[in-house]
Design a protein around this motif. Structure first.
Motif, PDB file in Angstrom:
ATOM      1  N   GLY A 170     -25.768   0.146  25.878  1.00 19.26           N
ATOM      2  CA  GLY A 170     -26.158   0.629  27.188  1.00 19.26           C
ATOM      3  C   GLY A 170     -26.532  -0.551  28.070  1.00 19.26           C
ATOM      4  N   ILE A 171     -26.242  -0.436  29.351  1.00 18.07           N
ATOM      5  CA  ILE A 171     -26.546  -1.498  30.298  1.00 18.07           C
ATOM      6  C   ILE A 171     -27.647  -0.992  31.230  1.00 18.07           C
ATOM      7  N   TYR A 172     -28.718  -1.773  31.353  1.00 17.20           N
ATOM      8  CA  TYR A 172     -29.911  -1.329  32.065  1.00 17.20           C
ATOM      9  C   TYR A 172     -30.406  -2.395  33.025  1.00 17.20           C
ATOM     10  N   ARG A 173     -31.158  -1.926  34.016  1.00 18.79           N
ATOM     11  CA  ARG A 173     -31.850  -2.811  34.952  1.00 18.79           C
ATOM     12  C   ARG A 173     -33.338  -2.490  34.883  1.00 18.79           C
ATOM     13  N   GLN A 174     -34.159  -3.505  34.892  1.00 20.84           N
ATOM     14  CA  GLN A 174     -35.598  -3.297  34.765  1.00 20.84           C
ATOM     15  C   GLN A 174     -36.118  -2.483  35.941  1.00 20.84           C
ATOM     16  N   GLY A 175     -36.785  -1.372  35.625  1.00 19.67           N
ATOM     17  CA  GLY A 175     -37.319  -0.486  36.652  1.00 19.67           C
ATOM     18  C   GLY A 175     -38.831  -0.555  36.730  1.00 19.67           C
ATOM     19  N   ARG A 176     -39.423   0.587  36.955  1.00 13.98           N
ATOM     20  CA  ARG A 176     -40.866   0.658  37.189  1.00 13.98           C
ATOM     21  C   ARG A 176     -41.655   0.333  35.929  1.00 13.98           C
ATOM     22  N   THR A 177     -42.715  -0.450  36.092  1.00  9.15           N
ATOM     23  CA  THR A 177     -43.665  -0.713  35.017  1.00  9.15           C
ATOM     24  C   THR A 177     -44.777   0.317  35.095  1.00  9.15           C
ATOM     25  N   TYR A 178     -45.001   1.027  33.995  1.00  6.19           N
ATOM     26  CA  TYR A 178     -46.041   2.058  33.965  1.00  6.19           C
ATOM     27  C   TYR A 178     -47.364   1.455  33.502  1.00  6.19           C
ATOM     28  N   VAL A 179     -48.379   1.614  34.341  1.00  7.82           N
ATOM     29  CA  VAL A 179     -49.726   1.116  34.048  1.00  7.82           C
ATOM     30  C   VAL A 179     -50.670   2.306  34.053  1.00  7.82           C
ATOM     31  N   ASP A 180     -51.516   2.416  33.023  1.00  5.56           N
ATOM     32  CA  ASP A 180     -52.461   3.520  32.962  1.00  5.56           C
ATOM     33  C   ASP A 180     -53.443   3.402  34.127  1.00  5.56           C
TER      34      ASP A 180
END
Length: 339
Positions: A170-180
């Protein structure tokens, strides 16, 4: 579905069978299953709490595969030792063909939830634990004929460490970083799906891939990950979490903030918190903070229950859930708790 539901039925025969369940007002005495039904829909016709279904399911030993339900089957509500139970009567699911008689199943067993609502989502989304995982992953270094943008059927070239036994990536692009929002802990990173590539050759540290699918332009520096072998099946059943859950809706992956029926949401709780696939959670609309005009103080209005969701995919610190009931509009940062 077979093994899990059968296990739940065996548990029901023990201690759970003694627990009283709340029947829904106006529930039917008999119901004929139709195409398009799900176990959740049918449960909600009989029960106030649909995830309590295994507690009233009465196994009929005369019925082949009684833990599977098909369109045309008839469910009847009866009482056994004073407790409500649902019994199953098989409908006609065969066609007779001439001149030789041959029986052919017409229908597949109904699923626990509307799988079509999340199947397409599951093909395209995944969580990566950290930014370092992206940095370590192989990446697109060039396109064919010096292209900087590529698409389906194009060849691309990548560098990095590839497992020898993995032909498809699969080819991906870095998206949103989830922070608590409460602890400020980094929980994971959403990997935006870009496409799929098949390895067709290697020379030195350069791997050649043919793009078999693309959702948008594939660019230099996009990352490659092994395909995630976690295809959703109907092998889980709605259930209550075994531990106390008090979490938040972090995101709606389709890019909106208002949430409705059959939307997929991201939660800030995962396997380490005790969540499992199939767990049902109640959603509470966050109450507003208002100013008391008498005392001048700021007070928070109580949270109000707004719906139910079922977790269908878990990661260590995050989970994806599907909204199964919605009594009012919900939004990011609404709370999720045990039902």
């Amino acid at each position: 579905m077979r093994k899990t539901l059968l296990a739940l039925l065996l548990v029901t025969a023990g201690g759970l069978a003694q627990a009283q369940v709340e029947l829904r007002d106006g529930h039917p005495q008999r119901y004929t299953v139709v195409k398009g039904d799900t176990l959740w829909d049918i449960s909600a016709r009989f029960l106030q709490r649909p995830w309590k279904w295994p507690q009233i399911w009465h196994v009929n030993p005369q019925v082949r595969n009684p833990h599977l339900i098909y369109p045309g089957d008839v469910l009847s509500l009866v009482y056994v030792d004073g407790q409500p139970r649902l019994t199953l009567e098989r409908g006609d699911r065969t066609v007779k063909l001439s001149p030789r008689v041959r029986a052919t199943p017409l229908m597949e067993a109904i699923p626990p939830i509307p799988l079509e609502a999340i199947n397409s989502f599951l093909l395209a989304n995944r969580i990566v634990d950290s930014a370092e995982a992206f940095e370590r992953a192989p990446y697109i270094v060039a396109g064919n004929a010096e292209r900087v943008i590529s698409g389906k059927d194009d060849r691309v070239y990548a560098r990095g460490r590839f497992p020898n036994d993995e032909p498809v990536y699969g080819i991906y692009r870095q998206g949103r970083t989830y922070v608590d929002p409460q602890t400020r802990e980094v929980l994971g990173i959403n990997a935006d799906d870009i496409g799929t590539g098949v390895r067709i050759g290697e020379e030195g540290d350069i791997t050649t891939l043919r793009l078999t699918r693309s959702t948008q332009e594939i660019r230099i520096a996009d990352r490659l990950f092994s395909t995630e072998e976690r295809a959703l099946t109907s092998s889980f059943m709605p259930s209550e979490p075994l531990r106390t859950i008090d979490g938040l809706i972090l995101d709606v992956p389709r890019g909106v903030t208002q949430i409705g029926l059959y939307d997929v949401v991201t939660l800030n709780k995962g396997r380490r918190d005790g969540l499992a696939e199939g767990n049902v959670l109640a959603i509470y609309k966050s109450g507003e903070t208002v100013r008391d005009r008498v005392t001048g103080e700021h007070v928070k209005i109580p949270d109000e229950r707004a719906g139910l969701l079922m977790v269908f995919r878990t990661y260590d610190k995050l989970s994806y859930g599907l909204i199964l009931q919605a009594s009012r509009q919900m939004a990011v940062l609404d709370r999720v708790r045990n039902p």
